[in-house]
Write a protein that holds these residues in place. Structure first.
Motif, PDB file in Angstrom:
ATOM      1  N   ASP A 140       0.823  -1.218   0.000  1.00 10.75           N
ATOM      2  CA  ASP A 140       0.000   0.000   0.000  1.00 10.75           C
ATOM      3  C   ASP A 140       0.854   1.263   0.000  1.00 10.75           C
ATOM      4  OD1 ASP A 140      -2.754   1.030   0.118  1.00 10.75           O
ATOM      5  OD2 ASP A 140      -2.117   1.927   1.999  1.00 10.75           O
ATOM      6  N   GLY A 141       2.064   1.183   0.602  1.00 10.69           N
ATOM      7  CA  GLY A 141       2.935   2.350   0.611  1.00 10.69           C
ATOM      8  C   GLY A 141       3.995   2.245   1.689  1.00 10.69           C
ATOM      9  N   THR A 142       4.826   3.271   1.758  1.00  5.25           N
ATOM     10  CA  THR A 142       5.859   3.318   2.799  1.00  5.25           C
ATOM     11  C   THR A 142       5.839   4.685   3.461  1.00  5.25           C
ATOM     12  OG1 THR A 142       7.470   3.966   1.121  1.00  5.25           O
ATOM     13  CG2 THR A 142       7.492   1.668   1.795  1.00  5.25           C
ATOM     14  N   ASP A 155      11.691   3.392   9.331  1.00  4.94           N
ATOM     15  CA  ASP A 155      10.875   3.259   8.116  1.00  4.94           C
ATOM     16  C   ASP A 155       9.810   2.183   8.328  1.00  4.94           C
ATOM     17  OD1 ASP A 155      12.473   5.130   6.961  1.00  4.94           O
ATOM     18  OD2 ASP A 155      13.236   3.844   5.341  1.00  4.94           O
ATOM     19  N   VAL A 156       8.609   2.455   7.861  1.00  5.77           N
ATOM     20  CA  VAL A 156       7.524   1.477   7.973  1.00  5.77           C
ATOM     21  C   VAL A 156       6.858   1.302   6.611  1.00  5.77           C
ATOM     22  CG1 VAL A 156       6.975   1.897  10.400  1.00  5.77           C
ATOM     23  CG2 VAL A 156       5.867   3.286   8.648  1.00  5.77           C
ATOM     24  N   ALA A 157       6.134   0.205   6.489  1.00  6.96           N
ATOM     25  CA  ALA A 157       5.339  -0.010   5.279  1.00  6.96           C
ATOM     26  C   ALA A 157       3.870  -0.049   5.683  1.00  6.96           C
ATOM     27  CB  ALA A 157       5.744  -1.327   4.627  1.00  6.96           C
ATOM     28  N   ASP A 158       3.011  -0.014   4.706  1.00  9.70           N
ATOM     29  CA  ASP A 158       1.608  -0.328   4.957  1.00  9.70           C
ATOM     30  C   ASP A 158       1.236  -1.396   3.929  1.00  9.70           C
ATOM     31  OD1 ASP A 158      -0.754  -0.198   6.346  1.00  9.70           O
ATOM     32  OD2 ASP A 158      -1.598   1.403   5.134  1.00  9.70           O
ATOM     33  N   THR A 159       0.572  -2.436   4.417  1.00  8.51           N
ATOM     34  CA  THR A 159       0.333  -3.618   3.588  1.00  8.51           C
ATOM     35  C   THR A 159      -1.018  -4.230   3.927  1.00  8.51           C
ATOM     36  OG1 THR A 159       2.709  -4.045   3.793  1.00  8.51           O
ATOM     37  CG2 THR A 159       1.380  -5.838   2.913  1.00  8.51           C
ATOM     38  N   GLY A 160      -1.706  -4.731   2.910  1.00  5.71           N
ATOM     39  CA  GLY A 160      -2.886  -5.566   3.125  1.00  5.71           C
ATOM     40  C   GLY A 160      -2.562  -6.963   2.596  1.00  5.71           C
ATOM     41  N   PHE A 161      -3.385  -7.937   2.894  1.00  4.74           N
ATOM     42  CA  PHE A 161      -3.074  -9.319   2.509  1.00  4.74           C
ATOM     43  C   PHE A 161      -4.318  -9.994   1.948  1.00  4.74           C
ATOM     44  CE2 PHE A 161      -0.462  -7.945   6.036  1.00  4.74           C
ATOM     45  CZ  PHE A 161       0.811  -8.255   5.608  1.00  4.74           C
ATOM     46  N   LEU A 162      -4.096 -10.728   0.885  1.00  3.43           N
ATOM     47  CA  LEU A 162      -5.203 -11.434   0.255  1.00  3.43           C
ATOM     48  C   LEU A 162      -5.010 -12.931   0.494  1.00  3.43           C
ATOM     49  CD1 LEU A 162      -7.532 -10.483  -1.648  1.00  3.43           C
ATOM     50  CD2 LEU A 162      -6.068 -11.188  -3.545  1.00  3.43           C
ATOM     51  N   VAL A 163      -6.053 -13.590   0.982  1.00  4.60           N
ATOM     52  CA  VAL A 163      -5.991 -15.037   1.184  1.00  4.60           C
ATOM     53  C   VAL A 163      -6.939 -15.689   0.188  1.00  4.60           C
ATOM     54  CG1 VAL A 163      -6.268 -16.939   2.826  1.00  4.60           C
ATOM     55  CG2 VAL A 163      -5.591 -14.672   3.649  1.00  4.60           C
ATOM     56  N   ASN A 164      -6.382 -16.505  -0.684  1.00  2.00           N
ATOM     57  CA  ASN A 164      -7.215 -17.267  -1.611  1.00  2.00           C
ATOM     58  C   ASN A 164      -7.306 -18.689  -1.067  1.00  2.00           C
ATOM     59  OD1 ASN A 164      -8.455 -18.592  -3.698  1.00  2.00           O
ATOM     60  ND2 ASN A 164      -7.326 -17.507  -5.311  1.00  2.00           N
ATOM     61  N   THR A 165      -8.496 -19.037  -0.562  1.00  2.00           N
ATOM     62  CA  THR A 165      -8.651 -20.354   0.061  1.00  2.00           C
ATOM     63  C   THR A 165      -8.953 -21.430  -0.981  1.00  2.00           C
ATOM     64  OG1 THR A 165     -11.038 -20.129   0.357  1.00  2.00           O
ATOM     65  CG2 THR A 165      -9.644 -19.270   2.126  1.00  2.00           C
ATOM     66  N   GLY A 166      -9.153 -21.005  -2.213  1.00  4.78           N
ATOM     67  CA  GLY A 166      -9.592 -21.939  -3.252  1.00  4.78           C
ATOM     68  C   GLY A 166     -11.097 -21.857  -3.435  1.00  4.78           C
ATOM     69  N   LYS A 167     -11.778 -21.379  -2.362  1.00  9.55           N
ATOM     70  CA  LYS A 167     -13.232 -21.191  -2.434  1.00  9.55           C
ATOM     71  C   LYS A 167     -13.590 -19.718  -2.337  1.00  9.55           C
ATOM     72  CE  LYS A 167     -14.388 -25.497  -0.047  1.00  9.55           C
ATOM     73  NZ  LYS A 167     -14.513 -25.936   1.338  1.00  9.55           N
ATOM     74  N   GLN A 168     -12.822 -19.007  -1.518  1.00  9.46           N
ATOM     75  CA  GLN A 168     -13.139 -17.598  -1.270  1.00  9.46           C
ATOM     76  C   GLN A 168     -11.884 -16.741  -1.378  1.00  9.46           C
ATOM     77  OE1 GLN A 168     -14.808 -18.398   2.680  1.00  9.46           O
ATOM     78  NE2 GLN A 168     -16.639 -17.291   2.042  1.00  9.46           N
TER      79      GLN A 168
END
Ligand SMILES: [Zn+2]
Length: 342
Positions: free
Chosen positions: A66-68, A98-111
């Protein structure tokens, strides 16, 4: 049509002009310095696409950049000796906070499940807000996201959910947040009593949540009710009233999305007692961090920490009286298994 002779003459002329141009360039390079010709390649001034994937059992987890930014040392609370040490270290290495900003996507195979959504346009400046672009780079669209789990309602974690004009960025997603978190930040009464500095956090939380509430897509949890198969809620109190981690397990492997357990990794892993001024309950935040770091270091759980350096995925090791961060290293787990020492 031109005759072959005329054609070859004009080609000859073009060739000789090219030779003169090349000679001029060589001469110019000698005037400007021996490496001037090499300098002609452009600087691209952009970075690789902001995503990184890891495999956790059958889950595919994609970190979305997302950014730093840089954490201000005045946002940390510690003993005088510790904070003097931070000031000295920062003087020697201006990047230590220094820091980052991050989101995470989990693909379970169903959702398709997003854990935290980055800042969107809700967190000052222009350094954050790239998560949606990273999602596209990773091969997905916002419309495909089924569920968003949010660790807490600070705008660097939920700003990416909603545009400034009140549109849902993830129109098909159901958003889940702890009831204590939702009740706190969306309360007009609590907001009215909060200090002036904290007001923007309340305003942004309400504006970001509003279109999801209106659409019936805003859901709260208060216990350990199941939301997603193979995912457990991990209450991590202190930073905010309903601050919650999400632990996914698959085939004996685990990943914990820990929200804001650590902001400044090079300070708070060695000194888990150091808190951030954004921690609403400072004592609880420090206690949560102390207990959690010890547990995670023993178990070797993979951690997804939004503010750790991108890709914000790694494990903890014990080091002295504190911990160090062992980040994941670039590897293609789908291509071939990495070599192991054992
Ligand atoms: Zn944060």
């Amino acid at each position: 049509m031109s005759s072959p002779v005329v054609k070859s003459r004009s080609m000859l002329k073009r060739k000789s002009m090219r030779f003169v141009a090349a000679l001029m360039a060589v001469l110019a390079s000698f005037v400007a310095g021996p490496n001037a010709a090499l300098d002609a390649a452009p600087q691209y001034r952009d970075q690789a696409p902001g995503f990184y994937r890891v495999k956790v059992g059958d889950l595919e987890v994609t970190a979305l950049f997302d950014g730093t930014g840089a954490f201000d040392p005045h946002w940390l609370n510690g003993t005088k000796a510790t904070m003097d040490g931070v000031a000295k270290a920062l003087h020697e290495d201006s990047h230590m906070l220094d820091v980052a900003d991050t989101g995470f996507l989990v693909n379970t195979g169903k959702q398709l499940i997003l854990v935290d959504a980055g800042a969107g346009t809700w967190w000052g400046g222009g350094a954050f807000g790239r998560l949606e672009g990273s999602l596209h780079s990773a091969g997905y669209t916002p419309e495909e996201v089924d569920i968003v789990l949010v660790t807490h309602l600070h705008s660097d974690h939920v700003g990416g959910l909603t545009t400034q004009d009140g549109k849902r960025v993830f129109p098909n997603a159901d958003v889940y947040v702890a009831k204590a978190e939702s009740d706190f930040w969306l309360s007009a009464e609590i907001a009215a009593k909060a200090p002036k500095d904290a007001q923007p956090f309340f305003q942004s939380a309400r504006a970001i949540a509003a279109p999801y509430i209106k659409a019936g897509k805003w859901h709260t949890f208060s216990g350990s009710e199941p939301i997603v198969d193979g995912m457990q809620l991990v209450p991590l109190p202190g930073h905010t009233p309903g601050h919650t981690g999400y632990e996914f397990s698959s085939k004996g492997q685990k990943i914990l999305f820990w929200g804001d357990v650590v902001h400044a990794l090079r300070v708070q892993l060695q000194h888990p007692e150091v808190t951030a001024i954004f921690d609403i309950d400072q004592t609880a935040a420090a206690a949560t961090r102390q207990q959690l770091l010890s547990k995670l270091a023993s178990e070797g759980v993979l951690i997804a920490g939004p503010h750790m350096n991108f890709p914000a995925l790694g494990r903890l090791r014990r080091e002295g009286s504190g911990y160090s961060w062992a980040p994941v290293v670039f590897t293609d787990q789908w291509g071939r298994e990495p070599l192991r020492e054992d």
